[in-house]
Design a protein around this motif. Structure first.
Motif, PDB file in Angstrom:
ATOM      1  N   THR A 175     -13.594  -7.381  -8.419  1.00 27.79           N
ATOM      2  CA  THR A 175     -12.501  -6.796  -7.655  1.00 27.79           C
ATOM      3  C   THR A 175     -12.197  -7.705  -6.472  1.00 27.79           C
ATOM      4  O   THR A 175     -13.107  -8.175  -5.798  1.00 27.79           O
ATOM      5  CB  THR A 175     -12.861  -5.384  -7.162  1.00 27.79           C
ATOM      6  OG1 THR A 175     -13.076  -4.534  -8.293  1.00 27.79           O
ATOM      7  CG2 THR A 175     -11.741  -4.794  -6.318  1.00 27.79           C
ATOM      8  N   PHE A 176     -10.915  -7.960  -6.246  1.00 30.71           N
ATOM      9  CA  PHE A 176     -10.450  -8.796  -5.148  1.00 30.71           C
ATOM     10  C   PHE A 176     -10.020  -7.887  -4.001  1.00 30.71           C
ATOM     11  O   PHE A 176      -9.211  -6.974  -4.198  1.00 30.71           O
ATOM     12  CB  PHE A 176      -9.255  -9.652  -5.579  1.00 30.71           C
ATOM     13  CG  PHE A 176      -9.577 -10.728  -6.585  1.00 30.71           C
ATOM     14  CD1 PHE A 176      -9.268 -12.062  -6.295  1.00 30.71           C
ATOM     15  CD2 PHE A 176     -10.165 -10.434  -7.809  1.00 30.71           C
ATOM     16  CE1 PHE A 176      -9.552 -13.060  -7.215  1.00 30.71           C
ATOM     17  CE2 PHE A 176     -10.445 -11.430  -8.734  1.00 30.71           C
ATOM     18  CZ  PHE A 176     -10.141 -12.746  -8.429  1.00 30.71           C
ATOM     19  N   TYR A 177     -10.553  -8.136  -2.798  1.00 30.25           N
ATOM     20  CA  TYR A 177     -10.247  -7.325  -1.627  1.00 30.25           C
ATOM     21  C   TYR A 177      -9.589  -8.180  -0.545  1.00 30.25           C
ATOM     22  O   TYR A 177      -9.856  -9.384  -0.430  1.00 30.25           O
ATOM     23  CB  TYR A 177     -11.519  -6.718  -1.028  1.00 30.25           C
ATOM     24  CG  TYR A 177     -12.327  -5.851  -1.961  1.00 30.25           C
ATOM     25  CD1 TYR A 177     -12.140  -4.468  -2.011  1.00 30.25           C
ATOM     26  CD2 TYR A 177     -13.304  -6.409  -2.771  1.00 30.25           C
ATOM     27  CE1 TYR A 177     -12.915  -3.668  -2.849  1.00 30.25           C
ATOM     28  CE2 TYR A 177     -14.074  -5.617  -3.615  1.00 30.25           C
ATOM     29  CZ  TYR A 177     -13.877  -4.247  -3.655  1.00 30.25           C
ATOM     30  OH  TYR A 177     -14.636  -3.462  -4.485  1.00 30.25           O
ATOM     31  N   CYS A 178      -8.790  -7.538   0.284  1.00 33.12           N
ATOM     32  CA  CYS A 178      -8.311  -8.169   1.508  1.00 33.12           C
ATOM     33  C   CYS A 178      -9.487  -8.251   2.473  1.00 33.12           C
ATOM     34  O   CYS A 178     -10.141  -7.236   2.752  1.00 33.12           O
ATOM     35  CB  CYS A 178      -7.174  -7.358   2.119  1.00 33.12           C
ATOM     36  SG  CYS A 178      -6.702  -7.886   3.797  1.00 33.12           S
ATOM     37  N   GLN A 179      -9.791  -9.433   2.991  1.00 31.23           N
ATOM     38  CA  GLN A 179     -10.948  -9.579   3.866  1.00 31.23           C
ATOM     39  C   GLN A 179     -10.756  -8.864   5.192  1.00 31.23           C
ATOM     40  O   GLN A 179     -11.717  -8.382   5.789  1.00 31.23           O
ATOM     41  CB  GLN A 179     -11.229 -11.068   4.110  1.00 31.23           C
ATOM     42  CG  GLN A 179     -12.588 -11.358   4.729  1.00 31.23           C
ATOM     43  CD  GLN A 179     -12.644 -11.149   6.215  1.00 31.23           C
ATOM     44  OE1 GLN A 179     -11.657 -11.403   6.918  1.00 31.23           O
ATOM     45  NE2 GLN A 179     -13.793 -10.716   6.727  1.00 31.23           N
ATOM     46  N   SER A 180      -9.536  -8.772   5.667  1.00 31.44           N
ATOM     47  CA  SER A 180      -9.274  -8.202   6.989  1.00 31.44           C
ATOM     48  C   SER A 180      -9.466  -6.694   7.035  1.00 31.44           C
ATOM     49  O   SER A 180      -9.951  -6.159   8.021  1.00 31.44           O
ATOM     50  CB  SER A 180      -7.859  -8.567   7.453  1.00 31.44           C
ATOM     51  OG  SER A 180      -7.730  -9.961   7.607  1.00 31.44           O
ATOM     52  N   CYS A 181      -9.064  -5.997   5.943  1.00 32.03           N
ATOM     53  CA  CYS A 181      -9.105  -4.534   5.999  1.00 32.03           C
ATOM     54  C   CYS A 181      -9.811  -3.882   4.824  1.00 32.03           C
ATOM     55  O   CYS A 181     -10.049  -2.669   4.833  1.00 32.03           O
ATOM     56  CB  CYS A 181      -7.679  -3.980   6.105  1.00 32.03           C
ATOM     57  SG  CYS A 181      -6.677  -4.225   4.612  1.00 32.03           S
ATOM     58  N   GLY A 182     -10.146  -4.647   3.775  1.00 30.59           N
ATOM     59  CA  GLY A 182     -10.836  -4.083   2.627  1.00 30.59           C
ATOM     60  C   GLY A 182      -9.943  -3.493   1.563  1.00 30.59           C
ATOM     61  O   GLY A 182     -10.434  -2.915   0.588  1.00 30.59           O
ATOM     62  N   GLU A 183      -8.624  -3.631   1.686  1.00 36.03           N
ATOM     63  CA  GLU A 183      -7.701  -3.117   0.678  1.00 36.03           C
ATOM     64  C   GLU A 183      -7.921  -3.834  -0.656  1.00 36.03           C
ATOM     65  O   GLU A 183      -8.121  -5.053  -0.707  1.00 36.03           O
ATOM     66  CB  GLU A 183      -6.256  -3.332   1.141  1.00 36.03           C
ATOM     67  CG  GLU A 183      -5.190  -2.924   0.149  1.00 36.03           C
ATOM     68  CD  GLU A 183      -5.011  -1.419   0.048  1.00 36.03           C
ATOM     69  OE1 GLU A 183      -5.784  -0.698   0.716  1.00 36.03           O
ATOM     70  OE2 GLU A 183      -4.105  -0.972  -0.667  1.00 36.03           O
ATOM     71  N   VAL A 184      -7.896  -3.081  -1.757  1.00 38.17           N
ATOM     72  CA  VAL A 184      -8.046  -3.671  -3.090  1.00 38.17           C
ATOM     73  C   VAL A 184      -6.761  -4.394  -3.464  1.00 38.17           C
ATOM     74  O   VAL A 184      -5.664  -3.815  -3.419  1.00 38.17           O
ATOM     75  CB  VAL A 184      -8.372  -2.587  -4.137  1.00 38.17           C
ATOM     76  CG1 VAL A 184      -8.360  -3.182  -5.540  1.00 38.17           C
ATOM     77  CG2 VAL A 184      -9.726  -1.961  -3.844  1.00 38.17           C
TER      78      VAL A 184
END
Length: 375
Positions: free
Chosen positions: A108-117
């Motif tokens: 799963t790829f997440y946004c590093q800044s906020c954790g959004e998938v």
């Protein structure tokens, strides 16, 4: 480490490969004289009439007190001395593609800044490195027949992930069922990919199916696994440090231009070494100016030890060092790394902060500023 508010500042840089160390003991405050300093293999102790400070080194580092040499007092810094060390070389690899998806594994790829998938449960069948940016010219030089790859860009298939110097290329065709990242319109061919939650730029669309995601903006983890979100500045430093180390090893280049996705140069970097262990105690750090991006650096204890790369840098914003930047950009031996413009500014802030934390005599080398990036 135990210290009183008036504790002296301590800075220790250990070079693992050279088995040497530079120790700087800051000037004590008035009323804290005389100072009794004891250097032991695994610790450093400083006694004054009003306090006692003891700094313990990591288990893999031991000083050789009898090797002390180069003892001198430097105004503004304090006492300088050099010693031999017995330091183990770090064999633990940095995890970028902890960022390292394994073939046949759902990631799963997440946004590093906020954790959004960003991409959920993608089974990767191929994880392949992209060739260097000048690979087409090399094919033309070495092939005696017409280039078979001419006008054939490399696009990942549904279960592929291609890795570049500072980005991943993925195919988003199968992710139409889930919320896609917002696409911000702009007149250029490429289109920004924006995180829906925090509005950070994650990458750019290269075609209708291929998306470039920058390594500094994305976390890739096996699905169904919990993981901690690293502080932003720590993550940016780690990713960029690994990129520089890997590129310098693979291409025998130590100078880099950090440019934004807008094509502008932001920072010139010169990698000096990648084997430093930095140990420092700031003593009373209440007077240090804080920035929101760097709060994670200061919220921990006032003493720390970390592996780092040592770099020289020159900022290029607001037309600074324009002539030097132009000469670097035209030099084929200098490699360019492209990141989102906002991340380039974050990196410049991190470098400036690191430079300001160094003892004054270590902040400059010739016309360049000196900084450490934590691994």
């Amino acid at each position: 480490m135990t210290a009183s508010p008036a504790a002296m500042r301590v800075f220790l840089e250990v070079r693992r490969r050279l088995q040497s160390a530079l120790l700087i003991l800051g000037e004590p405050k008035e009323g804290d004289m005389p100072v009794d300093i004891s250097v032991m293999p695994s610790s450093l102790q400083m006694r004054t009439p009003g306090s006692c400070t003891e700094l313990w080194f990591p288990a893999e580092v031991r000083l050789v007190p009898s090797s002390c040499r180069g003892l001198q007092y430097v105004a503004g810094d304090g006492l300088h001395l050099r010693l031999q060390t017995q330091a183990e070389l770090s064999t633990k690899p940095l995890s970028l593609f902890t960022q390292s998806p394994q073939v046949q594994e759902c990631c799963t790829f997440y946004c590093q800044s906020c954790g959004e998938v960003i991409i959920r449960d993608r089974k990767l069948l191929r994880v392949l490195p992209l060739p260097s940016e000048n690979w087409g010219a090399l094919v033309g030089e070495w092939c005696c027949h017409p280039d078979p790859f001419a006008n054939k860009p490399l696009h990942p298939q549904e279960n592929d992930c291609f890795t570049g110097d500072s980005f991943f290329l993925v195919n988003l065709r199968s992710d139409s069922w889930q919320p896609r990242p917002e696409l911000g319109r702009k007149p250029k061919t490429n289109t920004k990919v924006i995180c829906k939650r925090c509005k950070v730029m994650l990458g750019e669309t290269m075609s209708s199916e291929t998306t470039k995601l920058y390594m500094t903006e994305i976390i890739i983890q096996p699905s169904e696994r919990n993981f901690p979100i690293l502080p932003r500045s720590q993550f940016v430093q780690s990713v960029i440090a690994q990129c520089l180390v890997e590129l310098s090893s693979a291409r025998s280049t130590f100078r880099f231009t950090i440019q934004g996705h807008d094509g502008k140069a932001y920072v010139l970097l010169w990698l000096l070494n990648s084997d430093s262990l930095v140990i420092e105690s700031l003593g009373n750090s209440k007077s240090i100016k804080k920035f929101p991006l760097l709060e994670d650096i200061l919220k921990d204890d006032s003493s720390s030890a970390w592996n780092a790369i040592k770099v020289l840098y020159q900022p290029c914003i607001k037309n600074r060092n324009k002539k030097l930047a132009g000469s670097w950009e035209s030099d084929i031996s200098i490699h360019s790394l492209t990141l989102p413009a906002a991340t380039c500014l974050e990196l410049l802030l991190i470098l400036s902060r690191s430079n300001a934390m160094l003892p004054p005599s270590l902040r400059y080398m010739n016309s360049f500023q000196v900084a450490f990036l934590k691994m």
